[in-house]
Write an enzyme that holds these catalytic residues in place. Structure first.
Site: not given
Length: 505
Positions: A486, A239, A236, A490
């Protein structure tokens, strides 16, 4: 949206600057390096102006003033002389005539020796197996892993005193990305990411681990005895590392983990997971409540694994079906009351709440590695496209004799050179203790470039480019993942690059 475009402008212009620095160093030794730098710079400047014009209102810029820049004398000369179809076709024709896509690297003799060694390994061991691994979604075979370990692949980022290849007194990011590029050229999924997981684990241990932890784990990672995976991303949160929810609860003698991770690449074959978990109950602590654990599990083959501890704790994983980047497999991983000894918390009690910081150096290294992976995939695609353009005839002539194909090859050559030299420059910055922002820039630029280059290489192949039997179809689907992992582009553009630009405006 305006910040997103501004980040790409910054990345492209930074790449142009570095490829020009490189061309000046090469000088008269190879005029093609200068041509590639000028051709790329022309397109980068034009691209930046077009991006800014499209978002001028959002950025508060004057459209008339921006448009006037197209008529600026220096920019006009740059675009007219070095952005023309004739000039770009000349680069493509020159590359085809020499039959080689390589330009001087300006690497030291020892780095060239390392590059040659891993290039041979890639060509002789990885490449012959790459297509089968991709087509049948196989595990990376031990044949590759064993020889990679023997070459020291897993110890590239580990100091010599722990059995690695990195000098004890300094970092060697440049060596790491030189190796990564060659492995990725052979196969992104079967070799290109072998260094990344041990590099992130090693950086975390070197920064936050106790002496005993470093002496125990680093030699095992360097030798390949312990293959690593990184368990950071959660279903959820993507990043958004600070919001992670895998829970670590203290118990007698250690901790128990409950929760899940996703996109845990190589989790099956790995016998050691570097897992980030929330050790502090207060959610307001954000990233300050996260700690890093070294989680052992049996190595497993195939697309699923399950291991139950004698005490009842369970870890299990299932591979996520992907259109490319096959070989390592990326897993959803589930922890249920999985026990981890106290000495497997990195830094032990002193490391509680510091896991986020311990991973930062590894993340930056992962970003320049990904740029190098992109360069390796581009190099492979370019070589295939160049070879095919000379062999395939259309309307009585080789495809490579047509100006449009020559322009494509010229643009690919220029972009590839910019990507390689930009990544080299950032690696050198990082070895001097800088380059964190630039690591995000080079990843942003190179990964998007790899998507375009592999598409053009496929297009040069025509219908055969879409056939699975042709390697460029694999390069195309592999390249697509680079802008996602990685650090998704965005996140890098908005949360890292744009924030840095605003803060330093």
């Amino acid at each position: 949206m305006s910040c997103y475009e501004l980040a790409f402008c910054t990345a492209e212009l930074a790449a142009a600057r570095e490829v020009c620095v490189y061309a000046r160093k090469v000088g008269d030794d190879d005029s093609l390096a200068t041509d590639a730098a000028l051709g790329f710079s022309s397109e980068a400047v034009t691209s930046a102006l077009q991006r800014l014009l499209a978002r001028a209102t959002d950025l508060g810029l004057d459209v008339v003033e921006l448009s006037a820049l197209f008529d600026d004398s220096a920019i006009s000369v740059l675009r007219a002389q070095y952005g023309s179809a004739e000039f770009l076709a000349g680069i493509g024709s020159a590359v085809a005539d020499r039959g080689s896509s390589r330009l001087p690297t300006l690497l030291s003799d020892d780095k060239e020796m390392v590059r040659d060694m891993f290039a041979r390994f890639g060509a002789d061991v990885v490449d012959p197996l790459a297509e089968k691994i991709h087509r049948h979604d196989l595990d990376i075979p031990d044949e590759i892993l064993k020889q990679a370990a023997e070459l020291g692949c897993f110890g590239i980022s580990i100091p010599e005193r722990f059995g690695g290849l990195q000098p004890d007194d300094r970092d060697d990011s440049l060596g790491m990305i030189v190796v990564t590029e060659e492995l990725s050229k052979a196969s992104l999924g079967a070799a290109g990411s072998l260094i990344t997981r041990p590099e992130i684990a090693a950086k975390a241990l070197l920064q936050g681990g106790t002496v005993a932890q470093q002496e125990t784990w680093l030699p095992q990672i360097a030798s390949g005895e312990k293959l690593c995976a990184i368990a950071i991303t959660e279903p959820n949160f993507g990043s958004d590392v600070a919001s992670l929810g895998l829970k670590a609860t203290p118990v007698e003698g250690g901790w128990v983990l409950n929760g899940s991770k996703t996109w845990c690449t190589f989790a099956g074959k790995a016998s050691l997971l570097l897992a980030m978990a929330r050790t502090e109950k207060d959610p307001a602590l954000g990233h300050k409540g996260l700690s890093l654990f070294l989680v052992e599990k049996p190595a497993a083959t195939g697309h699923e694994f399950r291991h139950q501890q004698p005490e009842g704790g369970v870890i299990q994983g299932k591979a996520i079906a992907t259109l490319g980047y096959r070989g390592m497999h990326s897993y959803d991983v589930f922890f249920e009351d999985y026990f981890v000894p106290a000495d497997c918390l990195i830094g032990e009690e002193n490391g509680r709440g510091k896991g986020f910081y311990f991973t930062m150096a590894g993340f930056a290294g992962g970003r320049i590695q990904t740029a190098a992976r992109a360069t390796g995939v581009m190099q492979a695609a370019f070589e295939k496209a160049l070879s095919y353009s000379r062999e395939r005839k259309v309307f009585g002539n080789p495809v490579g004799d047509y100006q449009l194909t020559q322009v494509k090859l010229g643009r690919i050559m220029a972009t590839l050179t910019a990507s390689r030299q930009f990544s080299y420059a950032v690696a050198r910055m990082m070895d001097e203790g800088a380059g964190q922002m630039e690591a995000s820039l080079v990843k942003l630029f190179s990964c998007r470039a790899a998507e375009w280059v592999t598409r053009e290489a496929m297009q040069i192949h025509g219908g055969m480019g879409y056939a699975e039997e042709t390697a460029v179809s694999r390069y195309f689907v592999d390249a697509r993942v680079l802008s996602i992992f990685e650090g998704a582009e965005e996140t890098l553009a908005l949360k890292v690059i744009a924030r840095n630009l605003v803060a330093n405006a």
